[in-house]
Design a protein around this motif. Sequence first.
Motif, PDB file in Angstrom:
ATOM      1  N   LYS A 106       0.785  -1.077   0.009  1.00  0.00           N
ATOM      2  CA  LYS A 106       0.047   0.103  -0.182  1.00  0.00           C
ATOM      3  C   LYS A 106       0.826   1.359  -0.037  1.00  0.00           C
ATOM      4  O   LYS A 106       0.409   2.292  -0.814  1.00  0.00           O
ATOM      5  CB  LYS A 106      -1.030  -0.102   1.335  1.00  0.00           C
ATOM      6  CG  LYS A 106      -0.365  -0.050   2.358  1.00  0.00           C
ATOM      7  CD  LYS A 106      -1.595  -0.686   3.449  1.00  0.00           C
ATOM      8  CE  LYS A 106      -0.882  -0.656   4.942  1.00  0.00           C
ATOM      9  NZ  LYS A 106      -1.991  -1.121   5.991  1.00  0.00           N
TER      10      LYS A 106
ATOM     11  N   LYS B  13     -15.945  -7.171   2.886  1.00  0.00           N
ATOM     12  CA  LYS B  13     -15.249  -6.151   4.059  1.00  0.00           C
ATOM     13  C   LYS B  13     -13.894  -6.090   3.750  1.00  0.00           C
ATOM     14  O   LYS B  13     -12.991  -5.007   3.597  1.00  0.00           O
ATOM     15  CB  LYS B  13     -15.572  -6.551   5.342  1.00  0.00           C
ATOM     16  CG  LYS B  13     -15.617  -5.379   6.365  1.00  0.00           C
ATOM     17  CD  LYS B  13     -15.535  -5.928   7.690  1.00  0.00           C
ATOM     18  CE  LYS B  13     -14.741  -6.774   8.199  1.00  0.00           C
ATOM     19  NZ  LYS B  13     -15.264  -7.598   9.302  1.00  0.00           N
ATOM     20  N   ARG B  14     -13.153  -7.382   3.450  1.00  0.00           N
ATOM     21  CA  ARG B  14     -11.660  -7.282   3.019  1.00  0.00           C
ATOM     22  C   ARG B  14     -11.441  -6.788   1.772  1.00  0.00           C
ATOM     23  O   ARG B  14     -10.305  -5.977   1.722  1.00  0.00           O
ATOM     24  CB  ARG B  14     -11.471  -8.808   3.102  1.00  0.00           C
ATOM     25  CG  ARG B  14     -11.186  -9.572   4.425  1.00  0.00           C
ATOM     26  CD  ARG B  14     -10.411 -10.679   4.195  1.00  0.00           C
ATOM     27  NE  ARG B  14     -10.334 -11.553   5.437  1.00  0.00           N
ATOM     28  CZ  ARG B  14      -9.240 -12.197   5.949  1.00  0.00           C
ATOM     29  NH1 ARG B  14      -8.279 -12.130   5.282  1.00  0.00           N
ATOM     30  NH2 ARG B  14      -9.573 -12.931   6.941  1.00  0.00           N
ATOM     31  N   GLU B  17     -11.355  -2.778   2.342  1.00  0.00           N
ATOM     32  CA  GLU B  17     -10.347  -2.470   2.817  1.00  0.00           C
ATOM     33  C   GLU B  17      -9.031  -2.389   2.067  1.00  0.00           C
ATOM     34  O   GLU B  17      -8.128  -1.499   2.019  1.00  0.00           O
ATOM     35  CB  GLU B  17     -10.116  -3.309   3.933  1.00  0.00           C
ATOM     36  CG  GLU B  17      -9.217  -3.023   5.216  1.00  0.00           C
ATOM     37  CD  GLU B  17      -9.087  -3.826   6.273  1.00  0.00           C
ATOM     38  OE1 GLU B  17      -8.075  -4.316   6.746  1.00  0.00           O
ATOM     39  OE2 GLU B  17     -10.073  -4.728   6.871  1.00  0.00           O
ATOM     40  N   ARG B  20      -9.484   0.794  -0.181  1.00  0.00           N
ATOM     41  CA  ARG B  20      -9.326   1.813   0.392  1.00  0.00           C
ATOM     42  C   ARG B  20      -7.852   2.111   1.040  1.00  0.00           C
ATOM     43  O   ARG B  20      -7.465   3.269   0.675  1.00  0.00           O
ATOM     44  CB  ARG B  20     -10.213   1.776   1.814  1.00  0.00           C
ATOM     45  CG  ARG B  20     -10.549   3.342   2.305  1.00  0.00           C
ATOM     46  CD  ARG B  20     -11.212   3.239   3.724  1.00  0.00           C
ATOM     47  NE  ARG B  20     -12.425   2.220   3.562  1.00  0.00           N
ATOM     48  CZ  ARG B  20     -12.349   1.146   4.184  1.00  0.00           C
ATOM     49  NH1 ARG B  20     -11.177   0.662   5.344  1.00  0.00           N
ATOM     50  NH2 ARG B  20     -13.321   0.341   4.133  1.00  0.00           N
ATOM     51  N   GLU B  21      -7.101   1.179   1.363  1.00  0.00           N
ATOM     52  CA  GLU B  21      -5.908   1.340   1.688  1.00  0.00           C
ATOM     53  C   GLU B  21      -4.702   1.781   0.677  1.00  0.00           C
ATOM     54  O   GLU B  21      -3.789   2.423   0.931  1.00  0.00           O
ATOM     55  CB  GLU B  21      -5.217   0.117   2.525  1.00  0.00           C
ATOM     56  CG  GLU B  21      -5.838  -0.148   3.989  1.00  0.00           C
ATOM     57  CD  GLU B  21      -5.170  -1.403   4.361  1.00  0.00           C
ATOM     58  OE1 GLU B  21      -5.241  -1.595   5.573  1.00  0.00           O
ATOM     59  OE2 GLU B  21      -4.668  -2.297   3.608  1.00  0.00           O
ATOM     60  N   SER B  80     -15.867  -5.999  -5.528  1.00  0.00           N
ATOM     61  CA  SER B  80     -15.493  -4.522  -5.393  1.00  0.00           C
ATOM     62  C   SER B  80     -16.785  -3.764  -5.913  1.00  0.00           C
ATOM     63  O   SER B  80     -16.935  -2.695  -5.395  1.00  0.00           O
ATOM     64  CB  SER B  80     -14.447  -4.282  -5.986  1.00  0.00           C
ATOM     65  OG  SER B  80     -13.602  -3.004  -5.783  1.00  0.00           O
ATOM     66  N   ASN B  83     -19.537  -3.572  -3.391  1.00  0.00           N
ATOM     67  CA  ASN B  83     -19.163  -2.412  -2.565  1.00  0.00           C
ATOM     68  C   ASN B  83     -19.305  -1.184  -2.947  1.00  0.00           C
ATOM     69  O   ASN B  83     -19.966  -0.459  -2.238  1.00  0.00           O
ATOM     70  CB  ASN B  83     -17.698  -2.398  -2.130  1.00  0.00           C
ATOM     71  CG  ASN B  83     -17.268  -3.599  -1.208  1.00  0.00           C
ATOM     72  OD1 ASN B  83     -17.994  -3.970  -0.394  1.00  0.00           O
ATOM     73  ND2 ASN B  83     -15.940  -4.230  -1.242  1.00  0.00           N
TER      74      ASN B  83
END
Lengths: 127, 127, 127, 127
Positions: A106, B13-14, B17, B20-21, B80, B83
């Motif tokens: 990241k 959720k994973r 994340e 987003r990261e 994705s 999401n």
Amino acid sequence: MTDQQTTIHELKKRMAEFVRERDWEQFHNPKNLSMSIAIEAAELMEHFQWLTAEESKNLDLDALHEISEELADIVIYALSMANFLDLDLSESILGKMDKNIRKYPKEKVRGKAHKYTWYRDNGNDKE
Amino acid sequence: MTDQQTTIHELKKRMAEFVRERDWEQFHNPKNLSMSIAIEAAELMEHFQWLTAEESKNLDLDALHEISEELADIVIYALSMANFLDLDLSESILGKMDKNIRKYPKEKVRGKAHKYTWYRDNGNDKE
Amino acid sequence: MTDQQTTIHELKKRMAEFVRERDWEQFHNPKNLSMSIAIEAAELMEHFQWLTAEESKNLDLDALHEISEELADIVIYALSMANFLDLDLSESILGKMDKNIRKYPKEKVRGKAHKYTWYRDNGNDKE
Amino acid sequence: MTDQQTTIHELKKRMAEFVRERDWEQFHNPKNLSMSIAIEAAELMEHFQWLTAEESKNLDLDALHEISEELADIVIYALSMANFLDLDLSESILGKMDKNIRKYPKEKVRGKAHKYTWYRDNGNDKE
């Protein structure tokens, strides 16, 4: 929310039953199923073909419903292939996510599309 | 078996994340994601391109592993998109399965590929 | 410019020869070829996956060369399918263009993507 | 046979005119066109999805006509992309064919699907 209670196993079981009850295992061989997934993926894409990226973020409820159905079709066929090949899909997904976390650190790729492509082509693929 | 414990919510959720990261929401718009799914679907298909249907049922372990990774990629991008569009994927999948159960009544379509296509084109779609 | 001298017939002939000399007619059945075209189409798409529409208009020479090769692969497999099915591809193309001219009357659809989609979905398909 | 008289240039010119008269250059950017080709490729594939390889060789006249139209759609969008990017499509096709002739030497790959895949993955790609 249904997603919080529904396991991949539950979805696979339902799909296996649907196929078995129709005696469709003969058509659901992996080669045909790979075509089915690609066909459904194209039907999903059709909704976005002439939209700008921005427009694709602001869909009306009708479009959203149709899109959710196309997305479902894709995953349904993926579940059927996992059934046929006796694959643990969650394990594959979690494994691939871990691989991607290592492949795209990241701190290095943050916000970079350039790097995104670059990493895919040039590697950093040391596992 | 991981599939028995893993919910769609957990996988979404994973993935959220991960995106987003890396600040990749900007690239993961629905238009681009629909292309990604189709691209991964074609990579899956590539494994079966020159195989007969029979050969596609008898894969060696290496092929099986690669195929499970392609299948994972497809579902990862589907997660994705769910999401991004705030979709309950399980609800869509279960809803679509119910629709298919009504659309292809097992006593009518049992073992028939002909019917399969026929039903798709000619309907019996009265909901 | 080669395009000015090269007929579809000439390209089909060369491709037929290539396939025959390798005894690949057995693999180049229409089902497999439809997969091949879709796979090559996805490889073309991969070049544009993370680009904006604007960026896709301004490609460097390397990208342009790779893209021209992907485009060639798509048409090569289309030629092979036309060979296998003994189709006159130009006739199909010219016929389809005429159909599109009638389907999308220029005075009505001029500059409208909205209409574009609308016409596809809602018709004006009276032939 | 129309294929004997029709050059790629002629087809490109007609397509360019069709797009220009509708002011559709704005939608026909390379990113969108790559999606269009993939979508049409999937529509072609849909005709073969549940057929065996053998069945795909023995199509009735109706199916053949529909398939010729899908094939035309694919090439039409390929022509439009060649127009937009100012590519000489015949040159690309002939160049790619020459590359394939060197890549798959007929005496080595004759009748071998195994080799086919093998050569793609393992190379012999010394140009």
